[in-house]
Design a protein around this motif. Structure first.
Motif, PDB file in Angstrom:
ATOM      1  N   LYS A  29      41.527   8.338   4.650  1.00  0.00           N
ATOM      2  CA  LYS A  29      42.952   8.672   4.790  1.00  0.00           C
ATOM      3  C   LYS A  29      43.167  10.035   5.436  1.00  0.00           C
ATOM      4  O   LYS A  29      44.223  10.298   5.991  1.00  0.00           O
ATOM      5  N   ASP A  30      42.159  10.918   5.414  1.00  0.00           N
ATOM      6  CA  ASP A  30      42.271  12.243   6.023  1.00  0.00           C
ATOM      7  C   ASP A  30      41.851  12.260   7.491  1.00  0.00           C
ATOM      8  O   ASP A  30      41.912  13.301   8.136  1.00  0.00           O
ATOM      9  N   GLU A 114      35.732   7.503   2.736  1.00  0.00           N
ATOM     10  CA  GLU A 114      36.686   8.345   2.013  1.00  0.00           C
ATOM     11  C   GLU A 114      36.317   9.829   2.088  1.00  0.00           C
ATOM     12  O   GLU A 114      37.183  10.685   2.041  1.00  0.00           O
ATOM     13  N   ASN A 115      35.024  10.122   2.220  1.00  0.00           N
ATOM     14  CA  ASN A 115      34.554  11.501   2.172  1.00  0.00           C
ATOM     15  C   ASN A 115      34.214  12.118   3.516  1.00  0.00           C
ATOM     16  O   ASN A 115      33.802  13.276   3.558  1.00  0.00           O
ATOM     17  N   ASN A 116      34.377  11.381   4.606  1.00  0.00           N
ATOM     18  CA  ASN A 116      34.053  11.928   5.919  1.00  0.00           C
ATOM     19  C   ASN A 116      35.019  11.387   6.971  1.00  0.00           C
ATOM     20  O   ASN A 116      34.924  10.232   7.371  1.00  0.00           O
ATOM     21  N   GLY A 121      34.500   2.415   9.871  1.00  0.00           N
ATOM     22  CA  GLY A 121      33.770   1.239   9.417  1.00  0.00           C
ATOM     23  C   GLY A 121      34.699   0.054   9.253  1.00  0.00           C
ATOM     24  O   GLY A 121      35.856   0.081   9.654  1.00  0.00           O
ATOM     25  N   TYR A 122      34.198  -0.984   8.633  1.00  0.00           N
ATOM     26  CA  TYR A 122      34.964  -2.213   8.419  1.00  0.00           C
ATOM     27  C   TYR A 122      34.651  -2.748   7.036  1.00  0.00           C
ATOM     28  O   TYR A 122      33.564  -2.517   6.494  1.00  0.00           O
ATOM     29  N   LEU A 132      41.546   4.984   1.890  1.00  0.00           N
ATOM     30  CA  LEU A 132      41.281   4.523   3.254  1.00  0.00           C
ATOM     31  C   LEU A 132      42.569   4.127   3.951  1.00  0.00           C
ATOM     32  O   LEU A 132      43.547   3.780   3.301  1.00  0.00           O
ATOM     33  N   LYS A 133      42.542   4.162   5.286  1.00  0.00           N
ATOM     34  CA  LYS A 133      43.670   3.618   6.044  1.00  0.00           C
ATOM     35  C   LYS A 133      43.159   2.606   7.049  1.00  0.00           C
ATOM     36  O   LYS A 133      42.105   2.780   7.651  1.00  0.00           O
TER      37      LYS A 133
END
Length: 139
Positions: A29-30, A114-116, A121-122, A132-133
């Protein structure tokens, strides 16, 4: 009785198709990436890394026996897992590239994304967490 057997056979054949959730391409998400075209997706997974909207990204892959991986490559790249294995063998042998980094499974994919913010990915659509987005939904 014959109609019952025919309906049961059809159900057995079609049920696995209904169980598989759609495959989606996701980032954390970031991540500054907000959209992704089909051609960018294809290029990214045929090169292992690249740039999307000025952001450098590295692709992640699910294990070879993962059902979502099989569907992803067929829909996104138009190749079977065997064709992709052959493709990457040639690319590695000629020194022209390295395949996306393989993770151990869906949960590992979620955590890494989430952390990078530099990873993409999928996942099956029902495995997308709040961290995640979704950038792209496979047809």
């Amino acid at each position: 009785m014959k109609l019952f057997k025919q309906c049961l056979a059809a159900l057995i054949i079609l049920l696995p198709l209904q169980v598989m959730a759609e495959v989606v391409v996701v980032v954390g998400k970031d991540s500054p990436i907000s959209s992704l075209s089909e051609s960018q997706l294809r290029q990214l997974y045929l090169e292992g890394s690249g740039r999307i909207g000025g952001t450098s990204v590295k692709a992640l892959d699910l294990p070879e026996d993962n059902r979502a991986r099989k569907e992803f490559y067929q829909e996104a790249v138009g190749k079977t897992p065997a064709q992709m294995k052959s493709y990457w063998a040639r690319m590695i042998f000629t020194g022209r590239g390295a395949p996306p980094r393989m993770v151990s499974g869906n949960r590992a994919m979620q955590v890494m994304l989430e952390n990078n913010p530099e990873l993409i990915g999928y996942l099956p659509g029902d495995q997308v967490s709040s961290g995640l987005k979704v950038l792209y939904r496979l047809p």
